[in-house]
Motif scaffolding. Structure first.
Motif, PDB file in Angstrom:
ATOM      1  N   LYS A  13       0.783  -1.206   0.068  1.00 40.41           N
ATOM      2  CA  LYS A  13      -0.099   0.022   0.002  1.00 40.41           C
ATOM      3  C   LYS A  13       0.847   1.187   0.215  1.00 40.41           C
ATOM      4  O   LYS A  13       0.656   2.181  -0.819  1.00 40.41           O
ATOM      5  CB  LYS A  13      -0.880   0.052   1.174  1.00 40.41           C
ATOM      6  CG  LYS A  13      -1.928   1.239   1.126  1.00 40.41           C
ATOM      7  CD  LYS A  13      -3.218   0.874   2.200  1.00 40.41           C
ATOM      8  CE  LYS A  13      -2.597   1.371   3.626  1.00 40.41           C
ATOM      9  NZ  LYS A  13      -3.726   1.599   4.640  1.00 40.41           N
ATOM     10  N   GLY A  14       1.863   1.173   0.808  1.00 42.43           N
ATOM     11  CA  GLY A  14       2.942   2.593   1.054  1.00 42.43           C
ATOM     12  C   GLY A  14       3.803   2.767  -0.301  1.00 42.43           C
ATOM     13  O   GLY A  14       3.481   3.860  -0.942  1.00 42.43           O
ATOM     14  N   PRO A  15       4.147   1.842  -0.899  1.00 42.82           N
ATOM     15  CA  PRO A  15       5.026   1.808  -2.041  1.00 42.82           C
ATOM     16  C   PRO A  15       4.275   2.089  -3.283  1.00 42.82           C
ATOM     17  O   PRO A  15       4.712   3.075  -4.189  1.00 42.82           O
ATOM     18  CB  PRO A  15       5.814   0.427  -2.294  1.00 42.82           C
ATOM     19  CG  PRO A  15       5.807  -0.100  -0.844  1.00 42.82           C
ATOM     20  CD  PRO A  15       4.473   0.476   0.023  1.00 42.82           C
ATOM     21  N   ILE A  16       2.974   1.704  -3.526  1.00 34.58           N
ATOM     22  CA  ILE A  16       2.210   1.984  -4.567  1.00 34.58           C
ATOM     23  C   ILE A  16       1.782   3.623  -4.413  1.00 34.58           C
ATOM     24  O   ILE A  16       1.719   4.301  -5.427  1.00 34.58           O
ATOM     25  CB  ILE A  16       1.057   1.091  -4.722  1.00 34.58           C
ATOM     26  CG1 ILE A  16       1.427  -0.389  -5.041  1.00 34.58           C
ATOM     27  CG2 ILE A  16       0.031   1.760  -5.660  1.00 34.58           C
ATOM     28  CD1 ILE A  16       0.373  -1.162  -5.296  1.00 34.58           C
ATOM     29  N   LYS A  17       1.575   3.867  -3.376  1.00 35.73           N
ATOM     30  CA  LYS A  17       1.043   5.461  -3.124  1.00 35.73           C
ATOM     31  C   LYS A  17       2.072   6.268  -3.384  1.00 35.73           C
ATOM     32  O   LYS A  17       1.776   7.660  -4.053  1.00 35.73           O
ATOM     33  CB  LYS A  17       0.331   5.553  -1.630  1.00 35.73           C
ATOM     34  CG  LYS A  17      -0.094   6.859  -1.775  1.00 35.73           C
ATOM     35  CD  LYS A  17      -1.037   7.105  -0.297  1.00 35.73           C
ATOM     36  CE  LYS A  17      -1.758   8.470  -0.257  1.00 35.73           C
ATOM     37  NZ  LYS A  17      -2.435   8.605   0.985  1.00 35.73           N
ATOM     38  N   GLU A  18       3.366   6.036  -3.007  1.00 39.63           N
ATOM     39  CA  GLU A  18       4.709   6.837  -2.964  1.00 39.63           C
ATOM     40  C   GLU A  18       4.766   6.956  -4.750  1.00 39.63           C
ATOM     41  O   GLU A  18       5.383   8.057  -5.175  1.00 39.63           O
ATOM     42  CB  GLU A  18       5.660   6.083  -2.617  1.00 39.63           C
ATOM     43  CG  GLU A  18       5.747   6.254  -1.196  1.00 39.63           C
ATOM     44  CD  GLU A  18       7.094   5.804  -0.441  1.00 39.63           C
ATOM     45  OE1 GLU A  18       7.748   5.149  -1.305  1.00 39.63           O
ATOM     46  OE2 GLU A  18       7.471   6.240   0.680  1.00 39.63           O
ATOM     47  N   GLN A  19       4.299   5.805  -5.567  1.00 35.24           N
ATOM     48  CA  GLN A  19       4.678   6.150  -6.938  1.00 35.24           C
ATOM     49  C   GLN A  19       3.489   6.959  -7.669  1.00 35.24           C
ATOM     50  O   GLN A  19       3.654   7.325  -8.822  1.00 35.24           O
ATOM     51  CB  GLN A  19       4.626   4.567  -7.578  1.00 35.24           C
ATOM     52  CG  GLN A  19       5.541   3.758  -6.928  1.00 35.24           C
ATOM     53  CD  GLN A  19       6.900   4.190  -7.169  1.00 35.24           C
ATOM     54  OE1 GLN A  19       7.331   4.900  -8.192  1.00 35.24           O
ATOM     55  NE2 GLN A  19       7.936   4.281  -6.116  1.00 35.24           N
ATOM     56  N   PRO A  30       0.972  10.446  -8.411  1.00 35.03           N
ATOM     57  CA  PRO A  30       1.589  11.809  -8.251  1.00 35.03           C
ATOM     58  C   PRO A  30       1.145  12.433  -7.011  1.00 35.03           C
ATOM     59  O   PRO A  30       0.495  12.030  -6.326  1.00 35.03           O
ATOM     60  CB  PRO A  30       0.681  12.454  -9.402  1.00 35.03           C
ATOM     61  CG  PRO A  30       0.140  11.405 -10.456  1.00 35.03           C
ATOM     62  CD  PRO A  30       0.266  10.044  -9.588  1.00 35.03           C
ATOM     63  N   GLU A  31       1.969  13.311  -6.547  1.00 32.28           N
ATOM     64  CA  GLU A  31       1.870  13.729  -5.240  1.00 32.28           C
ATOM     65  C   GLU A  31       0.329  14.905  -5.103  1.00 32.28           C
ATOM     66  O   GLU A  31       0.453  15.481  -5.976  1.00 32.28           O
ATOM     67  CB  GLU A  31       3.077  14.905  -4.627  1.00 32.28           C
ATOM     68  CG  GLU A  31       3.111  15.231  -3.295  1.00 32.28           C
ATOM     69  CD  GLU A  31       4.191  16.057  -3.028  1.00 32.28           C
ATOM     70  OE1 GLU A  31       4.324  16.811  -1.886  1.00 32.28           O
ATOM     71  OE2 GLU A  31       5.168  16.226  -3.869  1.00 32.28           O
ATOM     72  N   ALA A  34      -8.761  16.596  -1.795  1.00 32.77           N
ATOM     73  CA  ALA A  34      -9.255  15.722  -3.065  1.00 32.77           C
ATOM     74  C   ALA A  34      -8.437  14.863  -3.741  1.00 32.77           C
ATOM     75  O   ALA A  34      -8.634  13.679  -4.037  1.00 32.77           O
ATOM     76  CB  ALA A  34     -10.143  16.751  -4.085  1.00 32.77           C
ATOM     77  N   GLY A  35      -7.158  15.394  -4.090  1.00 32.46           N
ATOM     78  CA  GLY A  35      -5.975  14.572  -4.400  1.00 32.46           C
ATOM     79  C   GLY A  35      -5.652  13.475  -3.767  1.00 32.46           C
ATOM     80  O   GLY A  35      -5.409  12.594  -4.114  1.00 32.46           O
ATOM     81  N   ASN A  36      -5.781  13.636  -2.182  1.00 37.65           N
ATOM     82  CA  ASN A  36      -5.218  12.729  -1.624  1.00 37.65           C
ATOM     83  C   ASN A  36      -6.410  11.479  -1.509  1.00 37.65           C
ATOM     84  O   ASN A  36      -6.088  10.291  -1.459  1.00 37.65           O
ATOM     85  CB  ASN A  36      -4.907  13.080   0.097  1.00 37.65           C
ATOM     86  CG  ASN A  36      -3.734  13.482   0.361  1.00 37.65           C
ATOM     87  OD1 ASN A  36      -2.902  12.705   0.049  1.00 37.65           O
ATOM     88  ND2 ASN A  36      -3.514  14.912   0.829  1.00 37.65           N
TER      89      ASN A  36
END
Length: 310
Positions: A207-213, A215-216, A221-223
């Motif tokens: 979950k963490g590694p995928i979210k890091e890939q 766009p920031e 709303a983006g989160n």
């Protein structure tokens, strides 16, 4: 969040986060901590996220179940539901609503609790954090299996062949226990155990590694979108990976009474009935992919949003 670890801030430093606007808290700080304890919010948020998802996606799940059980095309499964009528569309909703709300609460809550305890114990032992968190995820997944009876009842209520025998959730539970014993409620336990532990390890580990890939995100709303995409991709991928186990579970749990056949024997029976075809074994997997994409997107986004709000 480091790529090599299943990092979770709250597992190490659990504290209530308050949503603020202009320096003023929109929620009273400490309310959730007072009522549920510092880790209790993970159980509450997981349960509410699963509740939201089940209500929205139950009809899709019902089509998928018919495909898993009978190996029919999606259009044929939809026609079956049309013949059953609108009155029966949400028949069997209560078991998954109760089961999923509880298992997702256990999944997120116990993962945080087990991680915190195991990290404290392994602090000076030199055991890598990745291993510790993987073990915590597997334990949480195994604990979920205690709720197998809800999946069992859901299967019987969704199977049109049992519509005349089982009236509702309470009647189904009562019939199974009084006529066959408590063990009948745990038919299909083995494929559930084989599915839950490994899928939890992969979910929390990736979950963490995928979210890091992704766009920031520069806004709330983006989160929310990133959390939806992250959860959806993981849910869809894991759904395909463990699909044969769900087929075995559905077949085993559609039986009432009789011998408890080994998982391997049930799989071989389905394999022979479907002509030894991989495509037939995975019949319904495409719908499962899209359902899991939607479901786990909703669950993960709702869970993370509620954590921020609370």
């Amino acid at each position: 969040m480091a790529v090599s670890t299943m990092d979770s801030e709250s597992a190490r430093t659990p504290q209530t986060q308050a949503l603020t606007k202009g320096g003023h808290s929109l929620l009273s700080a400490g309310i959730l901590t007072t009522r549920f304890g510092p880790q209790g919010k993970h159980y509450v948020c997981g349960s509410l996220a699963a509740f939201t998802n089940i209500v929205l996606t139950f009809p899709i799940q019902k089509v998928l179940f018919r495909q898993q059980l009978h190996g029919v095309l999606a259009i044929d499964a939809v026609r079956q539901l049309q013949r059953d009528g609108l009155r029966n569309l949400y028949r069997g909703l209560l078991p998954p609503l109760l089961q999923k709300s509880t298992t997702v609460a256990i999944m997120f809550g116990l993962y945080e609790d087990f991680s915190r305890v195991l990290l404290d114990q392994a602090g000076s032992s030199g055991v890598p954090e990745l291993i510790t968190r993987s073990f915590a995820a597997a334990l949480a997944g195994t604990a979920e299996a205690i709720l197998t009876p809800f999946e069992r009842v859901q299967t019987l209520l969704q199977d049109h062949r049992h519509h005349g025998r089982f009236n509702n959730t309470a009647h189904t539970f009562r019939t199974l226990v009084t006529e066959y014993g408590v063990t009948e409620c745990y038919r299909g336990l083995v494929p559930i155990l084989l599915r839950n532990g490994p899928s939890n390890v992969l979910f929390f580990g990736l979950k963490g590694p995928i979210k890091e890939q992704l766009p920031e995100a520069t806004s709330k709303a983006g989160n929310l979108v990133n959390d939806f995409v992250c959860g959806g991709l993981l849910g869809a991928g894991l759904g395909i990976m463990f699909y044969p186990l769900n087929v075995v579970k559905s077949r085993a749990q559609s039986q009432v009474g009789g011998a408890f056949n080994p998982c391997r024997e049930v799989l071989l029976t389905v394999w022979r009935e479907r002509g030894g075809s991989i495509a037939m074994l995975f019949r319904g997997a495409h719908l499962n992919y899209h359902r899991s994409l939607l479901s786990w997107g909703i669950i993960n986004a709702t869970y993370e949003l509620l954590l921020k709000l609370l």
